[in-house]
Design a protein around this motif. Structure first.
Motif, PDB file in Angstrom:
ATOM      1  N   GLY A  52       0.822  -1.220   0.000  1.00 35.62           N
ATOM      2  CA  GLY A  52       0.000   0.000   0.000  1.00 35.62           C
ATOM      3  C   GLY A  52       0.845   1.254   0.000  1.00 35.62           C
ATOM      4  N   ILE A  53       1.916   1.252   0.835  1.00 33.80           N
ATOM      5  CA  ILE A  53       2.808   2.412   0.881  1.00 33.80           C
ATOM      6  C   ILE A  53       3.492   2.615  -0.475  1.00 33.80           C
ATOM      7  CG2 ILE A  53       4.924   3.314   1.919  1.00 33.80           C
ATOM      8  CD1 ILE A  53       4.081   1.990   4.545  1.00 33.80           C
ATOM      9  N   SER A  54       3.836   1.504  -1.133  1.00 34.43           N
ATOM     10  CA  SER A  54       4.482   1.599  -2.453  1.00 34.43           C
ATOM     11  C   SER A  54       3.561   2.259  -3.471  1.00 34.43           C
ATOM     12  CB  SER A  54       4.878   0.205  -2.938  1.00 34.43           C
ATOM     13  OG  SER A  54       5.803  -0.398  -2.066  1.00 34.43           O
ATOM     14  N   ILE A  55       2.272   1.899  -3.438  1.00 35.87           N
ATOM     15  CA  ILE A  55       1.290   2.522  -4.345  1.00 35.87           C
ATOM     16  C   ILE A  55       1.238   4.030  -4.099  1.00 35.87           C
ATOM     17  CG2 ILE A  55      -1.157   2.683  -4.914  1.00 35.87           C
ATOM     18  CD1 ILE A  55      -1.370  -0.318  -4.362  1.00 35.87           C
ATOM     19  N   ILE A  56       1.210   4.411  -2.812  1.00 30.99           N
ATOM     20  CA  ILE A  56       1.149   5.841  -2.464  1.00 30.99           C
ATOM     21  C   ILE A  56       2.397   6.565  -2.963  1.00 30.99           C
ATOM     22  CG2 ILE A  56       1.153   7.470  -0.525  1.00 30.99           C
ATOM     23  CD1 ILE A  56      -0.583   5.466   1.003  1.00 30.99           C
ATOM     24  N   VAL A  57       3.567   5.950  -2.766  1.00 26.19           N
ATOM     25  CA  VAL A  57       4.828   6.579  -3.198  1.00 26.19           C
ATOM     26  C   VAL A  57       4.840   6.784  -4.711  1.00 26.19           C
ATOM     27  CG1 VAL A  57       7.313   6.207  -3.415  1.00 26.19           C
ATOM     28  CG2 VAL A  57       6.180   5.760  -1.239  1.00 26.19           C
ATOM     29  N   ILE A  58       4.366   5.791  -5.462  1.00 29.94           N
ATOM     30  CA  ILE A  58       4.383   5.879  -6.928  1.00 29.94           C
ATOM     31  C   ILE A  58       3.512   7.035  -7.415  1.00 29.94           C
ATOM     32  CG2 ILE A  58       3.694   4.706  -9.060  1.00 29.94           C
ATOM     33  CD1 ILE A  58       4.479   2.068  -7.604  1.00 29.94           C
ATOM     34  N   TYR A  59       2.275   7.111  -6.920  1.00 28.65           N
ATOM     35  CA  TYR A  59       1.362   8.164  -7.389  1.00 28.65           C
ATOM     36  C   TYR A  59       1.734   9.540  -6.830  1.00 28.65           C
ATOM     37  CZ  TYR A  59      -1.752   4.815  -9.615  1.00 28.65           C
ATOM     38  OH  TYR A  59      -2.275   3.860 -10.452  1.00 28.65           O
ATOM     39  N   ALA A 114       8.549  -6.504 -18.304  1.00 28.22           N
ATOM     40  CA  ALA A 114       9.861  -6.237 -17.712  1.00 28.22           C
ATOM     41  C   ALA A 114       9.763  -6.049 -16.200  1.00 28.22           C
ATOM     42  CB  ALA A 114      10.493  -5.006 -18.364  1.00 28.22           C
ATOM     43  N   VAL A 115       8.768  -5.258 -15.772  1.00 30.19           N
ATOM     44  CA  VAL A 115       8.610  -5.010 -14.331  1.00 30.19           C
ATOM     45  C   VAL A 115       8.175  -6.277 -13.615  1.00 30.19           C
ATOM     46  CG1 VAL A 115       7.322  -3.688 -12.603  1.00 30.19           C
ATOM     47  CG2 VAL A 115       8.095  -2.572 -14.695  1.00 30.19           C
ATOM     48  N   ASP A 116       7.259  -7.047 -14.220  1.00 29.49           N
ATOM     49  CA  ASP A 116       6.776  -8.282 -13.614  1.00 29.49           C
ATOM     50  C   ASP A 116       7.914  -9.305 -13.488  1.00 29.49           C
ATOM     51  OD1 ASP A 116       4.699  -9.899 -12.535  1.00 29.49           O
ATOM     52  OD2 ASP A 116       4.625 -11.014 -14.425  1.00 29.49           O
ATOM     53  N   LYS A 117       8.753  -9.395 -14.508  1.00 32.26           N
ATOM     54  CA  LYS A 117       9.888 -10.318 -14.476  1.00 32.26           C
ATOM     55  C   LYS A 117      10.878  -9.920 -13.386  1.00 32.26           C
ATOM     56  CE  LYS A 117      13.507 -12.256 -17.452  1.00 32.26           C
ATOM     57  NZ  LYS A 117      14.119 -12.223 -18.816  1.00 32.26           N
ATOM     58  N   LYS A 118      11.096  -8.613 -13.266  1.00 31.62           N
ATOM     59  CA  LYS A 118      12.011  -8.122 -12.235  1.00 31.62           C
ATOM     60  C   LYS A 118      11.463  -8.412 -10.843  1.00 31.62           C
ATOM     61  CE  LYS A 118      15.758  -5.817 -11.065  1.00 31.62           C
ATOM     62  NZ  LYS A 118      17.112  -6.327 -11.357  1.00 31.62           N
ATOM     63  N   SER A 121      12.038 -12.041  -9.898  1.00 31.29           N
ATOM     64  CA  SER A 121      13.432 -12.436  -9.693  1.00 31.29           C
ATOM     65  C   SER A 121      14.065 -11.783  -8.472  1.00 31.29           C
ATOM     66  CB  SER A 121      14.255 -12.098 -10.936  1.00 31.29           C
ATOM     67  OG  SER A 121      14.252 -10.700 -11.172  1.00 31.29           O
ATOM     68  N   THR A 122      13.346 -10.925  -7.791  1.00 28.79           N
ATOM     69  CA  THR A 122      13.877 -10.262  -6.598  1.00 28.79           C
ATOM     70  C   THR A 122      13.062 -10.677  -5.384  1.00 28.79           C
ATOM     71  OG1 THR A 122      12.464  -8.326  -7.006  1.00 28.79           O
ATOM     72  CG2 THR A 122      14.700  -8.251  -7.875  1.00 28.79           C
ATOM     73  N   SER A 123      13.475 -10.208  -4.239  1.00 23.55           N
ATOM     74  CA  SER A 123      12.763 -10.527  -3.007  1.00 23.55           C
ATOM     75  C   SER A 123      12.798  -9.315  -2.084  1.00 23.55           C
ATOM     76  CB  SER A 123      13.404 -11.740  -2.323  1.00 23.55           C
ATOM     77  OG  SER A 123      14.773 -11.469  -2.033  1.00 23.55           O
ATOM     78  N   ILE A 128       8.160  -6.319  -3.486  1.00 20.60           N
ATOM     79  CA  ILE A 128       6.807  -5.814  -3.204  1.00 20.60           C
ATOM     80  C   ILE A 128       6.570  -4.490  -3.923  1.00 20.60           C
ATOM     81  CG2 ILE A 128       5.250  -5.027  -1.382  1.00 20.60           C
ATOM     82  CD1 ILE A 128       6.693  -6.967   0.502  1.00 20.60           C
ATOM     83  N   PHE A 129       7.604  -3.622  -3.927  1.00 19.63           N
ATOM     84  CA  PHE A 129       7.458  -2.339  -4.632  1.00 19.63           C
ATOM     85  C   PHE A 129       7.209  -2.563  -6.117  1.00 19.63           C
ATOM     86  CE2 PHE A 129       9.231   1.177  -7.080  1.00 19.63           C
ATOM     87  CZ  PHE A 129       8.574   2.258  -6.516  1.00 19.63           C
ATOM     88  N   LEU A 130       7.937  -3.504  -6.718  1.00 14.15           N
ATOM     89  CA  LEU A 130       7.762  -3.784  -8.141  1.00 14.15           C
ATOM     90  C   LEU A 130       6.401  -4.409  -8.425  1.00 14.15           C
ATOM     91  CD1 LEU A 130      11.334  -5.063  -9.059  1.00 14.15           C
ATOM     92  CD2 LEU A 130      10.292  -2.880  -9.684  1.00 14.15           C
ATOM     93  N   MET A 131       5.869  -5.172  -7.475  1.00 15.86           N
ATOM     94  CA  MET A 131       4.508  -5.691  -7.624  1.00 15.86           C
ATOM     95  C   MET A 131       3.501  -4.543  -7.680  1.00 15.86           C
ATOM     96  SD  MET A 131       4.304  -9.049  -5.170  1.00 15.86           S
ATOM     97  CE  MET A 131       2.523  -9.134  -5.429  1.00 15.86           C
ATOM     98  N   ALA A 132       3.702  -3.550  -6.798  1.00 12.18           N
ATOM     99  CA  ALA A 132       2.824  -2.382  -6.801  1.00 12.18           C
ATOM    100  C   ALA A 132       2.955  -1.614  -8.112  1.00 12.18           C
ATOM    101  CB  ALA A 132       3.160  -1.470  -5.617  1.00 12.18           C
TER     102      ALA A 132
END
Length: 461
Positions: A52-59, A114-118, A121-123, A128-132
């Motif tokens: 949720g915080i990641s979504i807020i940061v992006i927008y 590209a973002v989904d693949k990244k 491949s990360t943890s 989680i940020f890339l999922m957002a």
């Protein structure tokens, strides 16, 4: 109204936009899948909070980027710039057509992949940020038009931080369900299932975006004096749009993305029933359309006065003027008239694209006490800072030790406001004696009628 209350309204507008975006086909079905993934993975609650915080940061970053790109002065100028308003009109028409089902506005699939693949491949926090970020990209076909509409409204509000505040509200509304459902998974069982109702929300938004696009075309039309969208034409189009919206909600009109409904046996339902909520929304849309009909003959229609062209563009008017009519739209001729009549001057720095100006005229200038004082005790000069009428000859001036040329009537009045009164916002009300001397402190947008009357009386003293 102070800046704080204006930013509060901006936040609420953004929050409402986020709630609406949640109910679209691109976002709502993703919520249970994402929450289930967090719960199965372990540490679901903390992951959902980070998500949720990641979504807020992006927008929020998007809102800050708008301010950084345009800057404070440019954001204020957008609300009255005719070229920008034509661009906004075309953009909202495209967004509206997309929501009606004409086409999909999507980002390149390579970005999503590209973002989904990244993310896979990360943890940890980065994953989680890339999922957002993937959610932001995947849902763009539904959220993009809403975000575009919000940024246009916020960017033209005149406040430098409005885009950031609005995007924070939008992101907060979008992020809350992911976090709440992770904390209370049982709520998912009672949440509405995905269905055709989500597409109806998209189509409804499409009608609304088409309606608001006309407001921006009207600004350009007034600034350039084209007279293709006078008040009765504007109202006619709004009446048709909201009547068609009512027809759609009732079920008389269908668009490409509307799905057929089937019974328990798998048979297509021919006579589909209208739900009670849709009936009431359709009733409201029809009522709003009917409310605007008297405006075709000059009724004030105050509920839409902030968006519709001014009454002066009305060709046929059966109603007595409800507001003050300015006799002068030139500073020098107004001052000369004030000297001849022995009256003080009231200057209204306004703009064709100034929504708050129209609000003041509808909410304050229609008060009988205000109307009488302005009409009888002052000579009203109305100066439009976005008037694109070319000057007979460009005027060369110095501003901030830099030479510049004033090419239009609006340039001239905007320069006068900036240099003589130190302001570049509209509406801006100035009381002068007929020699051009300031009588009291100028006043900006504030719908407090009693305070406005005190302002006028102070000038007369």
């Amino acid at each position: 109204m102070g800046e704080g209350s204006g930013l509060g309204a901006t936040f609420l507008l953004g929050f409402l936009g986020g709630l609406i975006a949640l109910l679209t086909p691109c976002v709502w079905p993703i919520i249970p899948m994402t929450v289930s993934f967090f719960l199965k993975k372990g540490g679901g609650k903390s992951s959902a909070i980070i998500y949720g915080i990641s979504i807020i940061v992006i927008y929020l970053t998007l809102g800050l980027a708008v301010t950084a790109i345009f800057g404070a002065s440019a954001l204020n100028a957008l609300s009255t710039n005719a070229i920008f308003n034509i661009f906004f009109f075309l953009m909202l028409v495209v967004f509206g057509a997309s929501f009606l089902g004409g086409f999909e506005i999507t980002l390149p699939s390579s970005w999503n992949n590209a973002v989904d693949k990244k993310a896979s491949s990360t943890s940890g926090l980065l994953s989680i940020f890339l999922m957002a970020f993937t959610l932001v990209l995947v849902s763009f076909s539904c959220t993009g038009p809403i975000i575009g509409f919000l940024l246009v409204e916020m960017g033209t509000s005149g406040s430098i931080i409005a885009p950031a505040v609005g995007m924070f509200g939008f992101a907060l509304a979008l992020a809350l369900p992911f976090t709440l459902f992770a904390f209370f998974p049982s709520w998912l069982k009672s949440a509405p299932k995905s269905g055709n109702w989500m597409n109806r929300i998209k189509v409804t938004l499409g009608f609304i975006e088409l309606a608001f696009s006309l407001k921006f075309l009207s600004v350009a039309d007034l600034a350039y004096g084209w007279h293709i969208l006078d008040r009765e034409i504007f109202l006619s189009l709004w009446i048709i749009l909201f009547s068609l919206l009512g027809c759609y909600l009732i079920g008389w009109i269908r668009f490409p993305h509307d799905e057929d409904e089937y019974d328990e046996m798998g048979e297509k339902i021919i006579n589909q029933r209208t739900s009670v909520p849709r009936f009431f929304f359709a009733l409201g849309s029809f009522a709003f359309a009917l409310y605007m009909v008297p405006g075709l003959w000059g009724a004030p229609c105050k509920a839409v006065s902030a968006f519709a062209p001014p009454m002066s563009t009305q060709d046929f008017n059966l109603y007595k003027s409800e507001t003050v009519e300015a006799r002068y739209k030139d500073y020098d001729s107004g001052i000369q008239a004030a000297k001849a009549e022995g009256k003080p001057v009231m200057i209204d720095f306004t703009g064709y694209g100034c929504v708050n100006c129209r609000k003041m005229e509808a909410a304050v200038w229609t008060d009988e006490r205000v109307k009488e004082m302005i009409s009888n005790d002052y000579v009203l000069i109305q100066l439009f800072v976005d008037d694109k009428t070319p000057l007979p000859e460009p005027i060369e001036v110095m501003e901030n030790n830099q030479p510049r040329k004033l090419r239009t009537v609006g340039d001239k009045w905007s320069y006068l406001q900036r240099t003589k009164f130190g302001s570049n916002t509209q509406p801006f009300y100035v009381l002068l004696d007929n020699e051009g001397n300031l009588l009291t402190s100028p006043r900006s947008y504030d719908e407090d009628i009693d305070a406005y009357i005190s302002f006028l009386k102070e000038g007369l003293k």
